[in-house]
Design a protein around this motif. Sequence first.
Motif, mmCIF file in Angstrom:
data_model
loop_
_atom_site.group_PDB
_atom_site.id
_atom_site.type_symbol
_atom_site.label_atom_id
_atom_site.label_comp_id
_atom_site.label_asym_id
_atom_site.label_seq_id
_atom_site.Cartn_x
_atom_site.Cartn_y
_atom_site.Cartn_z
ATOM 1 N N SER A 1 0.662 -1.192 -0.022
ATOM 2 C CA SER A 1 0.078 -0.160 -0.138
ATOM 3 C C SER A 1 0.902 1.271 0.051
ATOM 4 N N ASP A 2 2.283 1.204 0.411
ATOM 5 C CA ASP A 2 3.085 2.479 0.027
ATOM 6 C C ASP A 2 3.946 2.421 -1.026
ATOM 7 N N THR A 3 3.815 1.344 -1.933
ATOM 8 C CA THR A 3 4.361 1.335 -3.260
ATOM 9 C C THR A 3 3.913 1.938 -4.376
ATOM 10 N N ASN B 1 4.954 -5.148 5.993
ATOM 11 C CA ASN B 1 6.229 -4.960 6.880
ATOM 12 C C ASN B 1 6.129 -3.992 7.643
ATOM 13 N N ARG B 2 5.533 -2.914 7.306
ATOM 14 C CA ARG B 2 5.338 -1.860 8.092
ATOM 15 C C ARG B 2 4.546 -1.885 9.233
ATOM 16 N N TYR C 1 -3.237 1.339 -4.585
ATOM 17 C CA TYR C 1 -4.694 1.342 -4.742
ATOM 18 C C TYR C 1 -5.064 -0.437 -4.460
ATOM 19 N N MET C 2 -4.165 -1.405 -4.661
ATOM 20 C CA MET C 2 -4.466 -2.729 -5.038
ATOM 21 C C MET C 2 -5.256 -3.269 -3.874
ATOM 22 N N LYS C 3 -4.960 -2.773 -2.606
ATOM 23 C CA LYS C 3 -5.746 -3.210 -1.399
ATOM 24 C C LYS C 3 -7.228 -2.777 -1.371
#
Length: 347
Positions: A144-146, A182-183, A151-153
């Motif tokens: 979600s941070d890439t 991992n965040r 927006y995939m989630k």
Amino acid sequence: MALMVVKFDLKKRVKLAQTVWFMYWFAVLAGILLLSLGLFFKIELRKRSELMDNNESHFLPNLLIIMGLIACGINAFGGKVCYDSLDPLKFVKWKTVLKPFLVFCVVFNALLLVTALFCFVMRIPLQFTLAEGLKNGMKYYKDSDTPGRCYMKRTLDLMQMEFRCCGNDNYRDWFEIQWVSNRYLDFSAKEVKDRIGSNVDGQYLMDGVPFSCCNPGSPRPCIQQQMTNNSAHYSYDHYTEELNVWKRGCRDALLSYYGGIMNTIGALVVLISVTVGLQYVQSSLSSLANPEDVESESEGFLLEKSVKETFTDIMTKMKTMGKGVKVEEGGEEGIATVTTFCTRFVL
């Protein structure tokens, strides 16, 4: 001998023209509907393009849009011809273009049948496209941070809630990938270290699913973590108890949805052709002995000759056209060869 000859008087010709006119304008509406469904299908595919393995899935909606536009134009022209056929004097101006138009209609009808066949057959490649696309989409759920995947989630969560599905084939697909970023993992915790260390790929795998897999109709609060651990939940047995997450896989749900759209469009495509009626209108008016005597009887037919004779004529014309092309390609070289041969023969 003409095929399927029918005798017409003035009353029958008028009824035929009016009926075919109505059918043509009905086919125009069907063409508009086909165009609309093609646009709707394209929008629906584009909404979930991130879950598609390739862009080839847009071939069918693009084809439907083109066929819908052509169908509207062809059938509107056919309706105008039928309207003018009520007055044989007005109909005379269409005689020169009518035969090529009917030939084009026959070709277009063949393309319509191919398009309808595509609508039913494209379900198979769509299945593989969805399977691979959903598999990749689930891998990127945690990113979600890439950039490009943020927006995939949201896309997957909305899809699972809308279609009441979970995972690719079933909810267990989430057990095989790391879907938590991992965040949000505490790498100093023993449980996290053990899970990552026990996996060959170093992923944080768990027997849980995202919240969007939960079935709101279940009387029990959603169990989405430790789904295979009976001791983690009171009065729970994952082997016998009805799970409160969606059991249906999203590939099957999306395939049924898109397949239903394609089947509907395929059935609609078959309803657009009205060529036979116009052929009877054209032949019945062409066979009038005197176009000014509209009350006289005439004969309408589907083919001017039998099927065998018509096919033979078409093949003969094609061969003649082929020979003409060869002569043009040979040109001056062919003439020079013939001249040389004749000169040598005389000498």
